[in-house]
Design an enzyme around this catalytic site. Structure first.
Site, mmCIF file in Angstrom:
data_model
loop_
_atom_site.group_PDB
_atom_site.id
_atom_site.type_symbol
_atom_site.label_atom_id
_atom_site.label_comp_id
_atom_site.label_asym_id
_atom_site.label_seq_id
_atom_site.Cartn_x
_atom_site.Cartn_y
_atom_site.Cartn_z
ATOM 1 N N CYS A 116 22.617 75.070 112.579
ATOM 2 C CA CYS A 116 22.179 75.858 113.744
ATOM 3 C C CYS A 116 20.825 75.414 114.282
ATOM 4 C CB CYS A 116 22.157 77.336 113.383
ATOM 5 S SG CYS A 116 23.724 77.874 112.719
ATOM 6 N N HIS A 256 17.863 81.779 117.661
ATOM 7 C CA HIS A 256 19.248 81.458 117.309
ATOM 8 C C HIS A 256 20.053 82.761 117.292
ATOM 9 C CE1 HIS A 256 22.687 79.824 115.406
ATOM 10 N NE2 HIS A 256 22.485 80.399 114.242
ATOM 11 N N ASN A 286 28.000 83.318 117.137
ATOM 12 C CA ASN A 286 27.139 82.233 116.657
ATOM 13 C C ASN A 286 27.811 80.883 116.962
ATOM 14 O OD1 ASN A 286 25.750 80.342 115.130
ATOM 15 N ND2 ASN A 286 25.682 81.597 113.279
#
Ligand code: ACO
Length: 329
Positions: A116, A256, A286
């Site tokens: 990520c 994030h 996500n």
């Protein structure tokens, strides 16, 4: 003395697959509820790519949009970097597939894997390439299709992830410095908390690995959560310190998008109110390497960020990896 080469961000773009999977859709697949997913994560829906829509396809559409915004043609790109943990194939790289689709053959192209945090790692590589004088104009993409490495029988992970891609064009500049700072970190001793067990050289694909669903994401969510918050805070504070800016100077903070509770905890600890925190997790879930760049692109498109505004991107992911960057739009 030789003049320092600065970095200018020329444009951004993004692409999401058309198909929307809502929490109510997931209620039909696993023992979960819209209420549980919404309150525990902040996610309401996510996008899912088609079988014949690989990561490079989303990357292509995001790149074409970024090129259009930047007002340059693919031929002006000197190098392509794609941050991804869900490449079209192990090899060739997704960046090579993208290069062929853009028809800019012979331009160097490679993938970068930092989960990520991938896009922020990519910014640091692009900045170094430009400052060193190696390359002038860089296409940097963050693209992932996590729904293709998700175990759809595991309610603790399948509700979290989605697909998408974002792109940024960065270019050498004598008068600008848009990337004010980057801070990166990693700790490989946490690799067993968030990982994809099989398919690599440690456990090559066999009928058993497929039957045991070892080609899908495994995560110990609570433990990831506990490390994510302090590391994101550390990254955010260090990048701010290196940039010479204060929290008050940041127009928008783009974390994030993994979990709304992580976002709120990080914002609280660095002392930034939620009205200056960009959130789109409810629509995207996500999307790993693509979260910060697609969120930045949306913030620009919707007018939340204007030319000259200072923004901070912060990410955390498998590895563990973490990173933050302070940049000028
Ligand atoms: N629906 C209903 N119940 C569920 C679900 C679900 N989808 N998933 C788990 N549960 C249950 C569990 O079984 C457990 O039940 P029990 O108490 O009877 O045992 C209960 O809910 C609580 O489970 P927890 O795992 O403790 O839930 P938690 O509040 O920690 O939320 C979550 C889980 C959302 C995964 C959270 O821990 C999290 O977001 N972690 C961080 C994820 C992250 O940041 N990842 C980073 C990057 S991802 C990357 O790099 C690719």
């Amino acid at each position: 003395m030789k003049k320092k080469i600065g970095v200018k961000v020329l444009g951004t773009g993004s692409c999401f697959p058309k198909k929307v999977i809502t929490n109510v859709d997931l209620e039909k697949i696993v023992d979960t509820s819209d209420e549980w997913i919404s309150t525990r994560t902040g996610i309401k829906e996510r996008r899912m790519s088609e079988k014949d829509e690989p990561t490079s396809e989303l990357a292509l559409k995001a790149s074409l949009e970024a090129l259009k915004v930047a007002g340059i043609s693919p031929k002006q790109i000197d190098i392509i970097i794609v941050a991804t943990i869900t490449p079209d194939m192990f090899f060739p790289s997704t960046a090579c597939f993208l290069q062929a689709k853009l028809n800019i053959l012979s331009v160097p192209a490679f993938d970068l894997s930092a989960s990520c945090s991938g896009f922020i790692y990519g910014i640091s590589v692009a900045k170094a390439f430009i400052e060193s004088g190696f390359y002038k104009t860089i296409l940097l993409v963050g693209a992932d299709e996590l729904t293709k490495i998700t175990d759809w029988t595991d309610r603790s992970t399948c509700v979290l992830f989605g697909d998408g891609a974002g792109a940024m064009i960065l270019s050498a500049s004598e008068s600008n410095e848009d990337i004010l700072s980057v801070f990166l970190g990693a700790d490989g001793s946490y690799s067993d908390l968030l990982f994809l067990p099989a398919g690599g050289t440690r456990s090559p694909a066999t009928i058993d690995t497929v039957n045991e669903k070892l080609h899908t994401i495994k995560m110990r969510g609570q433990e990831v959560f506990r490390v994510a918050v302090p590391k994101m805070v550390l990254a955010a504070e260090k990048a701010l310190e290196f940039s010479g800016k204060r929290v008050e100077d940041v127009k928008l903070f783009i974390p994030h998008q993994a979990n709304m509770r992580i976002i709120e905890a990080v914002a609280k600890r660095i002392g930034i109110s939620m009205d200056r925190v960009f959130v789109n997790i409810h629509k995207t879930g996500n999307i790993s390497s693509a979260t910060t760049i697609t969120a930045l692109d949306e913030a620009i498109k919707t007018g939340k960020l204007k030319v000259g505004d200072i923004v901070e991107l912060v990410a955390f992911g498998g590895g563990f990896t973490w990173g933050a960057t302070v940049l000028r739009v």
